[in-house]
Structure formats: C-alpha cells, structure tokens
Scaffold this active site. Structure first.
Site, PDB file in Angstrom:
ATOM      1  N   SER A   6       0.862  -1.182   0.000  1.00 33.28           N
ATOM      2  CA  SER A   6       0.000   0.000   0.000  1.00 33.28           C
ATOM      3  C   SER A   6       0.899   1.233   0.000  1.00 33.28           C
ATOM      4  O   SER A   6       2.048   1.173   0.459  1.00 33.28           O
ATOM      5  CB  SER A   6      -0.948  -0.004   1.206  1.00 33.28           C
ATOM      6  OG  SER A   6      -0.234  -0.208   2.398  1.00 33.28           O
ATOM      7  N   GLU A   8       1.222   5.513   0.659  1.00 29.02           N
ATOM      8  CA  GLU A   8       0.630   6.673   1.349  1.00 29.02           C
ATOM      9  C   GLU A   8       1.041   7.972   0.653  1.00 29.02           C
ATOM     10  O   GLU A   8       2.195   8.150   0.268  1.00 29.02           O
ATOM     11  CB  GLU A   8       1.111   6.677   2.806  1.00 29.02           C
ATOM     12  CG  GLU A   8       0.547   7.827   3.603  1.00 29.02           C
ATOM     13  CD  GLU A   8       0.859   7.694   5.091  1.00 29.02           C
ATOM     14  OE1 GLU A   8       0.698   6.601   5.653  1.00 29.02           O
ATOM     15  OE2 GLU A   8       1.285   8.710   5.666  1.00 29.02           O
ATOM     16  N   ARG A  97      -5.886   9.647  16.270  1.00 31.57           N
ATOM     17  CA  ARG A  97      -6.152  10.800  17.124  1.00 31.57           C
ATOM     18  C   ARG A  97      -5.643  12.060  16.439  1.00 31.57           C
ATOM     19  O   ARG A  97      -6.337  13.055  16.358  1.00 31.57           O
ATOM     20  CB  ARG A  97      -5.427  10.645  18.477  1.00 31.57           C
ATOM     21  CG  ARG A  97      -5.746  11.766  19.447  1.00 31.57           C
ATOM     22  CD  ARG A  97      -4.756  11.842  20.594  1.00 31.57           C
ATOM     23  NE  ARG A  97      -3.449  12.280  20.144  1.00 31.57           N
ATOM     24  CZ  ARG A  97      -2.402  12.450  20.920  1.00 31.57           C
ATOM     25  NH1 ARG A  97      -2.479  12.169  22.211  1.00 31.57           N
ATOM     26  NH2 ARG A  97      -1.246  12.863  20.440  1.00 31.57           N
ATOM     27  N   ASP A  99      -2.464  15.100  15.907  1.00 27.75           N
ATOM     28  CA  ASP A  99      -1.763  16.036  16.795  1.00 27.75           C
ATOM     29  C   ASP A  99      -2.207  17.435  16.448  1.00 27.75           C
ATOM     30  O   ASP A  99      -2.200  17.812  15.273  1.00 27.75           O
ATOM     31  CB  ASP A  99      -0.245  15.966  16.566  1.00 27.75           C
ATOM     32  CG  ASP A  99       0.334  14.653  17.012  1.00 27.75           C
ATOM     33  OD1 ASP A  99       0.108  14.291  18.170  1.00 27.75           O
ATOM     34  OD2 ASP A  99       0.999  14.002  16.201  1.00 27.75           O
ATOM     35  N   HIS A 139       5.122   5.382  21.050  1.00 28.91           N
ATOM     36  CA  HIS A 139       4.637   6.730  20.729  1.00 28.91           C
ATOM     37  C   HIS A 139       5.313   7.756  21.647  1.00 28.91           C
ATOM     38  O   HIS A 139       5.450   7.513  22.852  1.00 28.91           O
ATOM     39  CB  HIS A 139       3.105   6.789  20.905  1.00 28.91           C
ATOM     40  CG  HIS A 139       2.524   8.087  20.472  1.00 28.91           C
ATOM     41  ND1 HIS A 139       2.268   9.113  21.351  1.00 28.91           N
ATOM     42  CD2 HIS A 139       2.166   8.546  19.251  1.00 28.91           C
ATOM     43  CE1 HIS A 139       1.769  10.149  20.676  1.00 28.91           C
ATOM     44  NE2 HIS A 139       1.691   9.820  19.410  1.00 28.91           N
ATOM     45  N   PHE A 206      12.392  15.048  10.687  1.00 26.56           N
ATOM     46  CA  PHE A 206      11.070  14.451  10.763  1.00 26.56           C
ATOM     47  C   PHE A 206      11.063  13.303  11.793  1.00 26.56           C
ATOM     48  O   PHE A 206      10.137  13.165  12.586  1.00 26.56           O
ATOM     49  CB  PHE A 206      10.717  13.945   9.359  1.00 26.56           C
ATOM     50  CG  PHE A 206       9.294  13.537   9.184  1.00 26.56           C
ATOM     51  CD1 PHE A 206       8.264  14.398   9.524  1.00 26.56           C
ATOM     52  CD2 PHE A 206       8.971  12.291   8.649  1.00 26.56           C
ATOM     53  CE1 PHE A 206       6.941  14.025   9.348  1.00 26.56           C
ATOM     54  CE2 PHE A 206       7.659  11.906   8.465  1.00 26.56           C
ATOM     55  CZ  PHE A 206       6.640  12.775   8.814  1.00 26.56           C
ATOM     56  N   HIS A 256       3.659  -1.038   3.859  1.00 26.88           N
ATOM     57  CA  HIS A 256       2.989   0.241   3.594  1.00 26.88           C
ATOM     58  C   HIS A 256       4.079   1.291   3.379  1.00 26.88           C
ATOM     59  O   HIS A 256       4.852   1.573   4.298  1.00 26.88           O
ATOM     60  CB  HIS A 256       2.113   0.611   4.804  1.00 26.88           C
ATOM     61  CG  HIS A 256       1.389   1.916   4.653  1.00 26.88           C
ATOM     62  ND1 HIS A 256       0.217   2.052   3.938  1.00 26.88           N
ATOM     63  CD2 HIS A 256       1.675   3.163   5.137  1.00 26.88           C
ATOM     64  CE1 HIS A 256      -0.205   3.313   3.989  1.00 26.88           C
ATOM     65  NE2 HIS A 256       0.671   4.008   4.707  1.00 26.88           N
TER      66      HIS A 256
HETATM   67  P1  FAD Z   1      -3.690   7.234  20.015  1.00 27.85           P
HETATM   68  O1  FAD Z   1      -3.757   5.794  19.664  1.00 27.85           O
HETATM   69  O2  FAD Z   1      -4.903   7.852  20.599  1.00 27.85           O
HETATM   70  O3  FAD Z   1      -2.461   7.402  21.024  1.00 27.85           O
HETATM   71  C1  FAD Z   1      -1.978   8.695  21.345  1.00 27.85           C
HETATM   72  C2  FAD Z   1      -1.225   8.654  22.674  1.00 27.85           C
HETATM   73  O4  FAD Z   1      -2.147   8.453  23.737  1.00 27.85           O
HETATM   74  C3  FAD Z   1      -0.198   7.508  22.789  1.00 27.85           C
HETATM   75  O5  FAD Z   1       0.887   7.996  23.526  1.00 27.85           O
HETATM   76  C4  FAD Z   1      -0.940   6.439  23.572  1.00 27.85           C
HETATM   77  O6  FAD Z   1      -0.055   5.623  24.324  1.00 27.85           O
HETATM   78  C5  FAD Z   1      -1.840   7.278  24.488  1.00 27.85           C
HETATM   79  N1  FAD Z   1      -3.109   6.634  24.792  1.00 27.85           N
HETATM   80  C6  FAD Z   1      -3.973   6.082  23.927  1.00 27.85           C
HETATM   81  N2  FAD Z   1      -5.065   5.609  24.574  1.00 27.85           N
HETATM   82  C7  FAD Z   1      -4.870   5.881  25.890  1.00 27.85           C
HETATM   83  C8  FAD Z   1      -5.636   5.672  27.065  1.00 27.85           C
HETATM   84  N3  FAD Z   1      -6.834   5.079  27.015  1.00 27.85           N
HETATM   85  N4  FAD Z   1      -5.135   6.104  28.254  1.00 27.85           N
HETATM   86  C9  FAD Z   1      -3.922   6.725  28.305  1.00 27.85           C
HETATM   87  N5  FAD Z   1      -3.153   6.947  27.211  1.00 27.85           N
HETATM   88  C10 FAD Z   1      -3.634   6.537  26.030  1.00 27.85           C
HETATM   89  N6  FAD Z   1      -1.233  12.316  11.864  1.00 27.85           N
HETATM   90  C11 FAD Z   1      -2.038  13.193  11.200  1.00 27.85           C
HETATM   91  O7  FAD Z   1      -2.264  14.309  11.692  1.00 27.85           O
HETATM   92  N7  FAD Z   1      -2.588  12.880   9.986  1.00 27.85           N
HETATM   93  C12 FAD Z   1      -2.385  11.679   9.390  1.00 27.85           C
HETATM   94  O8  FAD Z   1      -2.896  11.421   8.317  1.00 27.85           O
HETATM   95  C13 FAD Z   1      -1.567  10.713  10.084  1.00 27.85           C
HETATM   96  N8  FAD Z   1      -1.360   9.474   9.573  1.00 27.85           N
HETATM   97  C14 FAD Z   1      -0.643   8.555  10.296  1.00 27.85           C
HETATM   98  C15 FAD Z   1      -0.497   7.265   9.780  1.00 27.85           C
HETATM   99  C16 FAD Z   1       0.237   6.301  10.475  1.00 27.85           C
HETATM  100  C17 FAD Z   1       0.339   4.921   9.909  1.00 27.85           C
HETATM  101  C18 FAD Z   1       0.882   6.652  11.695  1.00 27.85           C
HETATM  102  C19 FAD Z   1       1.702   5.638  12.436  1.00 27.85           C
HETATM  103  C20 FAD Z   1       0.738   7.929  12.208  1.00 27.85           C
HETATM  104  C21 FAD Z   1      -0.018   8.890  11.532  1.00 27.85           C
HETATM  105  N9  FAD Z   1      -0.216  10.187  12.028  1.00 27.85           N
HETATM  106  C22 FAD Z   1      -0.995  11.090  11.342  1.00 27.85           C
HETATM  107  C23 FAD Z   1       0.424  10.598  13.278  1.00 27.85           C
HETATM  108  C24 FAD Z   1      -0.528  10.437  14.505  1.00 27.85           C
HETATM  109  O9  FAD Z   1      -1.671  11.248  14.347  1.00 27.85           O
HETATM  110  C25 FAD Z   1       0.253  10.818  15.747  1.00 27.85           C
HETATM  111  O10 FAD Z   1       1.269   9.893  16.004  1.00 27.85           O
HETATM  112  C26 FAD Z   1      -0.605  11.075  16.995  1.00 27.85           C
HETATM  113  O11 FAD Z   1       0.232  11.660  17.983  1.00 27.85           O
HETATM  114  C27 FAD Z   1      -1.197   9.817  17.617  1.00 27.85           C
HETATM  115  O12 FAD Z   1      -2.239   9.339  16.911  1.00 27.85           O
HETATM  116  P2  FAD Z   1      -2.819   7.876  17.285  1.00 27.85           P
HETATM  117  O13 FAD Z   1      -3.985   7.656  16.443  1.00 27.85           O
HETATM  118  O14 FAD Z   1      -1.741   6.864  17.236  1.00 27.85           O
HETATM  119  O15 FAD Z   1      -3.258   8.145  18.799  1.00 27.85           O
END
Ligand code: FAD
Length: 281
Positions: A6, A8, A97, A99, A139, A206, A256
């Site tokens: 895939s 990106e 989630r 940032d 993370h 980055f 990916h």
């Molecule tokens: P989460 O899974 O919510 O985790 C965020 C943080 O919170 C982690 O430290 C985790 O340990 C902690 N956490 C989660 N759940 C809990 C809980 N219940 N209690 C306490 N702590 C918790 N960013 C963008 O803006 N746009 C994009 O398109 C994008 N694409 C991405 C694609 C991939 C494949 C990856 C790996 C990252 C991408 N990102 C993107 C970056 C991502 O948005 C960031 O890394 C962001 O900081 C975390 O998103 P997440 O969905 O992993 O968050």
C-alpha cells in the site's frame, strides 16, 4: 514477492503538486497496490485536499483509504463525514487521534483514537475496514512502553481490523511489538510502515519529531554524505531493501510505503525486491 503493498500520499498544496502526484500515482499503480492512502491534517486542516485526492484515486479505479484524525472533532461532524465518505465509495479508513499544532488545546469529543474507532463501529457497523496506527518504537507521548502497547490493544479491541506502523529501521523493534501484541490477545495484521531514504536533513528532522529512531550507524553515514544526494539515495536503497527483505522473509502481512508523493524510491525498492525473490515468495 507476493507481499501486499500500500502507498501513502499527502494532499498536495499547489496545482503543480497535484500534477506531480498524479504522475507519481500512475507509475506506482504499475506495482499493483492493495490500496492507496491519503493523510489528513490535524483538526481537519487538509480536509478539502484529502477528499479531493481520495476522489481522484477512486476515479482511477484504485482502492483509497482516508486517514481520519479526530482531535478537535465533534460527534455530529464525524457522523456527517462518515456518511459523506460512504456515499463517495470509501471503504477503508485509517482512524487516528492526530496532533494539534502547538498552542492549540486537544479539545473535541474524542480523546484517543480508540474512542474514534468505537464511534465509527457503533455508527456504521462493518461499512469500513478500519486501520489504526502502531508504534514499535513507542509513541513519543506514551507514559511507558507497556501503557502504549495496552493503548494499542484497546484501540484494536474497539474494532480495528488491522494496523500500520510508524516507520522504523530496526526490525527487532517491530518483531518484538508484534509478539507482545500477540501475548495481549491482539492478532490483527500489523503492517510495517516503510520510509524510503532519499534525503538526509529532512529525514533526521522528521524522525526526531515523530519519535522514529534512526540508528546511529545510519545517521552518521547520512550526515557524512552531506549534499551528495546520489550517495544518500544509493545507501538508502541498500538499507531499506535489507530491512524489507528481513520483513518479507518473516512473513509480514504487507508493506505500507510512505511515498512522500514521489514514485522513484518506492519503485526502485519494490522492483529490486521482486527481482530478487523466487516466484512463490
Ligand atoms: P492514540 O492511539 O490515541 O495514542 C496517542 C497517545 O495516547 C499515545 O501515547 C498512547 O499511548 C496514548 N493513549 C492512547 N489511549 C490511551 C488511554 N486510554 N489512556 C492513556 N493513554 C492513552 N497524523 C495526522 O495528523 N494525519 C495523518 O494522516 C496521520 N497518519 C498517520 C499514519 C500512520 C500509519 C501513523 C503511524 C501515524 C499517523 N499520524 C498522522 C500521526 C498520529 O496522528 C500521531 O502519532 C498522533 O500523535 C497519535 O495518533 P494515534 O492515532 O496513534 O493516537
């Protein structure tokens, strides 16, 4: 090499960028990807460009995955967008989630990606294949590696079908992460994210920001090459080919590629891997 692929992309900001991305996609489609994904700026900042790029990919007859970050979003807003995406024919989402840029609060109805995954499942059942992000090198905001792994398990148990990892250059981190997830009862495919190496300063900057480790021996060499882009690309191709080789031999469920909207590096990597593999690999 039968490993599913895939690719990106990010939404281009200019007409020239849009044109270049179309050309890059046309070349990459020759490699027969399973799907192509498009990133989404935090707080919906690239929403228009993301949607436009996803529409183009669908119109080109490819499967498109839309990255969807929930930070700052409302339930009603997400609900509306889900029905829009469904109407467009999108079948795959990368639920994140995201940032917020520094200075902005987190806000919104969703605190973590797991909240978004649960919401999408509750609202739309099995309409979408949901991918989530995974972090073999932890993370950057996680309280501890164990807490991060638990958060990943929570996200999968909320309804994710598969995961894509942050990129890494140390395959041990990935293998350990997959083993540890398995011990927590997480058995969904965890596809490694692969970042081709084509430049030095951009990659180093980055990687520091997103918490991906560049091993010292790679960093030192990249710095030593200075402005010698040809040597950086040749070295990068060697290093990333070796990494992909190890991952393919271990039977990863896919690769990916973070293409950075460029086709050359990903094409060279995949063609090299396919040329050196036996027909049933
Ligand atoms: P989460 O899974 O919510 O985790 C965020 C943080 O919170 C982690 O430290 C985790 O340990 C902690 N956490 C989660 N759940 C809990 C809980 N219940 N209690 C306490 N702590 C918790 N960013 C963008 O803006 N746009 C994009 O398109 C994008 N694409 C991405 C694609 C991939 C494949 C990856 C790996 C990252 C991408 N990102 C993107 C970056 C991502 O948005 C960031 O890394 C962001 O900081 C975390 O998103 P997440 O969905 O992993 O968050």
């Amino acid at each position: 090499m039968n490993t599913p692929l895939s690719f990106e992309f990010f939404p281009p900001k200019t007409p020239e960028g849009t044109l270049k991305l179309r050309q890059a996609r046309a070349q990459l489609y020759d490699l027969k990807p399973e799907f192509c994904s498009v990133t989404y700026g935090a707080g919906g900042s690239t929403q228009e460009g993301t949607m436009a790029t996803v529409k183009e990919i669908l119109a080109e007859g490819q499967e498109a995955a839309l990255h969807y970050s929930c930070i700052g979003a409302t339930r009603e807003g997400v609900r509306e967008q889900l029905s829009q995406l469904r109407a467009m024919g999108v079948k795959r989402l990368v639920a994140l989630r995201g940032d917020m840029p520094s200075g902005y609060g987190m806000g919104g109805a969703f605190q973590y990606a797991s909240d978004l995954v649960a919401f999408i499942r509750a609202e739309t059942g099995n309409t979408f294949h949901i991918e989530v992000a995974a972090y073999p090198e932890v993370h950057p905001q996680a309280k501890s590696p164990a807490a991060d792994l638990q958060a990943f398990a929570t996200k999968v148990k909320a309804g994710a079908d598969s995961a894509i990892t942050q990129y890494f250059y140390n395959s041990d981190a990935y293998f350990r992460f997959v083993d540890d997830a398995d011990k927590l009862g997480v058995h969904v495919p965890i596809v490694p994210g692969i970042m081709p190496i084509t430049s030095s300063s951009q990659l180093l900057r980055f990687s520091d920001a997103c918490g991906a480790e560049i091993p010292r021996w790679i960093r030192q060499r990249l710095v030593a090459y200075g402005d010698d882009v040809a040597s950086i690309k040749a070295f990068g191709l060697e290093v990333v080919t070796d990494l992909c080789d190890q991952l393919i031999c271990a039977g990863v469920p896919g690769l990916h590629f973070y293409t950075m909207n460029q086709s050359a590096a990903t094409m060279a990597l995949v063609r090299g891997l396919r040329a050196q593999s036996t027909p049933d690999e």
